[in-house]
Enzyme design. Structure first.
Site, PDB file in Angstrom:
ATOM      1  N   LYS A 142     105.278 109.838  97.620  1.00 39.51           N
ATOM      2  CA  LYS A 142     105.715 109.921  96.219  1.00 39.51           C
ATOM      3  C   LYS A 142     106.161 108.565  95.667  1.00 39.51           C
ATOM      4  CE  LYS A 142     104.988 114.368  95.812  1.00 39.51           C
ATOM      5  NZ  LYS A 142     104.265 114.681  97.038  1.00 39.51           N
TER       6      LYS A 142
HETATM    7  C1  LIG Z   1     102.808 119.856  93.042  1.00 37.13           C
HETATM    8  C2  LIG Z   1     103.668 119.878  94.265  1.00 37.13           C
HETATM    9  N1  LIG Z   1     104.712 120.720  94.316  1.00 37.13           N
HETATM   10  C3  LIG Z   1     105.534 120.758  95.376  1.00 37.13           C
HETATM   11  C4  LIG Z   1     105.340 119.937  96.466  1.00 37.13           C
HETATM   12  C5  LIG Z   1     106.268 120.025  97.635  1.00 37.13           C
HETATM   13  O1  LIG Z   1     107.004 118.844  97.833  1.00 37.13           O
HETATM   14  P1  LIG Z   1     107.782 118.640  99.195  1.00 37.13           P
HETATM   15  O2  LIG Z   1     106.805 118.149 100.211  1.00 37.13           O
HETATM   16  O3  LIG Z   1     108.828 117.591  98.876  1.00 37.13           O
HETATM   17  O4  LIG Z   1     108.391 119.912  99.553  1.00 37.13           O
HETATM   18  C6  LIG Z   1     104.280 119.036  96.462  1.00 37.13           C
HETATM   19  C7  LIG Z   1     104.068 118.154  97.599  1.00 37.13           C
HETATM   20  O5  LIG Z   1     103.392 117.180  97.582  1.00 37.13           O
HETATM   21  C8  LIG Z   1     103.417 119.002  95.338  1.00 37.13           C
HETATM   22  O6  LIG Z   1     102.364 118.194  95.305  1.00 37.13           O
END
Ligand SMILES: Cc1ncc(COP(=O)(O)O)c(C=O)c1O
Length: 381
Positions: free
Chosen positions: A183
């Site tokens: 990110k």
């Molecule tokens: C659109 C979206 N939502 C939620 C997530 C979940 O993020 P995390 O890995 O921090 O839980 C991601 C992960 O890349 C994502 O691309």
């Protein structure tokens, strides 16, 4: 042209991260503690929200939001199929039903179709801000208001993005950001829950640490109390001070990192615009794009196989990715809920033709020119 190896994504780590993490390691306090508090305060102030709560992922933040708003069995939650599985998984975790609404060509949920999917069981909308672009939050908040729905924004890609000069993730009743390794701002793994609602913030804080009373985090510290009460069956979702130290360093460099991303994107637009058969990403009106992703769409997949293009780029040392396989096409969702190909045609078409090109602050103008040259060669051969 000399061969290059260009990763899809790479965290931008400098001495600052080493310094801040090492401070925490030397401090003797590694888990949730003073650094997490500092990070939360900085983020809350910058985002313009009352409460920002550090957690260990965006998934955790979204799950906690649903639990705190009392969404559960029998309830329906409207979201986009064009997302990472976790957006829909957390709806299932609380026992509710995900209701997918197809997307627009810009990858975000088609807000014109949302209202048709509202039923008496609908409790919430979870818009996903794809790739650093932002959904039309005026339209979504108007529907939510009319039907008395909770809005939980999946702003996993949205840190640094704005709609009408307000941060993505701060329009709804709650927002969730991801600080995963790829990110724009990373803590390795990590996430942030935000809200302006005091009661919800109290609940989320408590639920993020086993449901223990809020003085429990420092129960091992000098002056801390060993006594705590468990007020709810919570989760182990807290952020650590090691993650927060990374986050603080990344936050201090955030403007610089965003500026580099913006330059890379400008070079992409300049060097790709002449190539026929690919559609370049759009930025929706009133949006400041965070440029988490640079997604191109292959115009004629019958003629140019997207997968072959990915393989050919890979042979040239260029790593890419595909965002996303729509959630309804994953086996679990098909087998358990009967979703099938054809249910959400726009999302499916995008998914079959999308390639996310490398985008991270370690890239140079020459990297972008190399990618553009190879892409042109592959498409025109
Ligand atoms: C659109 C979206 N939502 C939620 C997530 C979940 O993020 P995390 O890995 O921090 O839980 C991601 C992960 O890349 C994502 O691309």
């Amino acid at each position: 042209m000399t061969h290059r190896d260009i990763p899809f994504s790479k965290p931008y780590i400098t001495e600052l991260e080493h310094e801040y993490v090492s401070e925490v390691l030397k401090s003797g306090w590694l888990s949730r503690g003073p650094k997490t508090k500092v990070f939360e305060e900085k983020m809350a102030e910058w985002l313009g929200v009352k409460h920002a709560i550090g957690v260990n992922s965006c998934t955790a933040a979204m799950h906690l939001a649903l639990v705190a708003y009392g969404i559960g069995p029998g309830d329906e939650v409207i979201t986009s199929p064009y997302t990472f599985c976790s957006t829909a998984n957390v709806i299932l975790h609380v026992g509710a039903t995900p209701v997918f609404v197809d997307t627009l060509d810009d990858f975000n949920i088609n807000y014109n179709l949302i209202e048709k999917s509202v039923t008496p069981r609908t409790k919430a909308i979870m818009p996903v801000h794809f790739g650093g672009n932002v959904c039309d939050m005026d339209a979504i908040m108007a529907i939510a208001k009319k039907h008395n729905l909770v809005v939980i924004e999946d702003a996993a890609h949205g840190i640094g993005a704005k709609f009408k000069n307000r941060h993505a993730g701060t329009f709804g009743h709650a927002g969730a950001y991801s600080f995963y390794a790829t990110k724009n701002l990373t803590t390795g793994e990590g996430g942030l829950f935000v809200t302006d609602n005091d009661d919800i913030a109290d609940k989320v804080r408590e639920l993020s640490l086993h449901g223990m009373s809020q003085n429990a985090w420092n129960r091992y510290e000098k002056g801390g109390s060993w006594k705590y009460a468990v007020n709810a069956p919570g989760y182990k979702y807290n952020m650590t001070d090691i993650q927060a130290a990374l986050g603080i360093a990344q936050f201090e460099k955030f403007d610089e990192m965003q500026e580099i991303r913006k330059n890379i994107v400008t070079w992409y637009f300049e060097s790709l615009k002449e190539i026929k058969h690919i559609r370049l990403p759009e930025c929706t009106a009133n949006v400041i794009h965070a440029w988490h992703l640079y997604p191109i769409v292959i115009g004629d997949v019958e003629r140019f196989s997207r997968n072959e293009i990915i393989e050919a780029l890979n042979d040239e040392g260029i790593s890419t990715s595909v965002h996303f396989i729509p959630v309804h096409l994953h086996p679990y969702y098909q087998n358990e809920y009967g979703f099938k190909h054809g249910d959400f045609p726009v999302a499916e078409r995008l998914s079959e033709s999308e390639i996310s090109l490398p985008l991270h602050p370690g890239m140079t103008k020459d990297d972008v020119h190399y990618i553009a040259a190879k892409l042109r060669k592959i498409i025109l051969r």
